[in-house]
Design an enzyme around this catalytic site. Structure first.
Site, PDB file in Angstrom:
ATOM      1  N   HIS A  76      21.353  25.549  -3.522  1.00  0.00           N
ATOM      2  CA  HIS A  76      20.733  25.437  -4.843  1.00  0.00           C
ATOM      3  C   HIS A  76      19.740  24.281  -4.915  1.00  0.00           C
ATOM      4  CE1 HIS A  76      24.006  22.451  -5.874  1.00  0.00           C
ATOM      5  NE2 HIS A  76      23.031  21.924  -6.591  1.00  0.00           N
ATOM      6  N   ASP A 120      26.944  28.102  -0.856  1.00  0.00           N
ATOM      7  CA  ASP A 120      25.938  27.130  -1.302  1.00  0.00           C
ATOM      8  C   ASP A 120      25.588  26.156  -0.179  1.00  0.00           C
ATOM      9  OD1 ASP A 120      24.210  25.756  -2.939  1.00  0.00           O
ATOM     10  OD2 ASP A 120      25.782  24.687  -4.042  1.00  0.00           O
ATOM     11  N   SER A 216      24.114  16.460  -5.548  1.00  0.00           N
ATOM     12  CA  SER A 216      24.182  17.798  -4.960  1.00  0.00           C
ATOM     13  C   SER A 216      23.605  17.824  -3.557  1.00  0.00           C
ATOM     14  CB  SER A 216      23.402  18.795  -5.824  1.00  0.00           C
ATOM     15  OG  SER A 216      24.129  19.192  -6.942  1.00  0.00           O
TER      16      SER A 216
END
Length: 247
Positions: A76, A120, A216
């Site tokens: 992402h 992910d 992230s």
């Protein structure tokens, strides 16, 4: 026990022949409750930066060096073209003192699901090899099928928010968090997202320490091995909501 099986297969596939010569809006990719640390202690940590018009590049996500030419991050974090990103290495400060490398190729996991944040993981191939030294070094990957014990202590690091919607620090921070029971994690997060077999959870039931916005794609490491990638979670360091990491 939590079994580590997923992203390492993608890494192995992408590195064959290589010579060493945005999750859902309500779920934030996510160091709260940690402390400032020096890059020499976490030399595999990088800042994945994205171009913002005339402002140049700014911090976007974390990542981990796995070889001189390859960095692993969250899928992402890598949904634009390669020219939109650079990787910044070798500095505790995300805006100065380090070295920037252009991204040549982006390989997102072919099964990445934007809605569920499953699979992910992404690989960034760099245009030039990273100059390795005590501030830039590759992290060892956990082997396919390797198991990580619940309650094993892990290190999560990054330049993300230090609290919910708080000020994003320029200096690298890290926190020690325990690997969380997988079934309990899935139950606690059931109303917010699905915890799949490609995910591992870490954090305290009481909250207080966690990754946060801006972390992230960064590393979750146990005994010097990469066992997870910061992926998603409900808020940051909230009780009853451990962080969720891609594997």
């Amino acid at each position: 026990l939590t079994t580590v099986i997923s992203y390492f297969a993608l890494v192995a596939f992408a590195l064959v022949g290589v010579s060493y010569a945005t999750p859902k809006a309500s779920i934030n990719g996510r160091i709260v409750g940690g402390e400032m640390t020096d890059i020499s202690l976490i030399p595999y940590q990088v800042s994945v930066q994205t171009a913002i018009s005339s402002y140049g590049f700014i911090h976007h996500c974390g990542g981990s060096i796995i070889s001189p030419r390859w960095v692993v991050t969250a899928a992402h974090c890598a949904q634009k073209t390669n020219s939109a990103y650079q990787v910044y290495t070798g500095s505790s400060n995300k805006v100065e003192g380090g070295q920037a490398y252009r991204v040549k190729t982006i390989i997102n996991h072919p099964l990445y699901d934007e809605e569920t944040t499953d699979y992910d993981v992404a690989l960034l191939e760099l245009a030039e090899p990273i100059v390795m030294n005590y501030k830039t070094a590759a992290i060892e990957l956990a082997e396919v099928g390797e198991e990580v014990e619940t309650d094993a202590m892990a290190i999560v690091s990054g330049w993300g928010d230090t609290k919910n919607f708080g000020e994003e620090p320029n200096m690298l921070r890290s926190a020690e968090v325990p690997i969380f029971d997988q079934e309990l994690c899935a139950y606690l997060n059931a109303n917010h997202g699905v915890v799949t077999e490609r995910m591992i959870c870490a954090g305290y039931l009481a909250g207080g320490r966690d990754s946060c916005q801006g972390d992230s794609g960064g590393p979750l490491a146990v005994d010097g091995k990469l066992v997870g990638i910061v992926s998603w979670g409900v808020g940051c360091a909230q009780s009853n909501f451990p962080g969720v990491y891609g594997i």
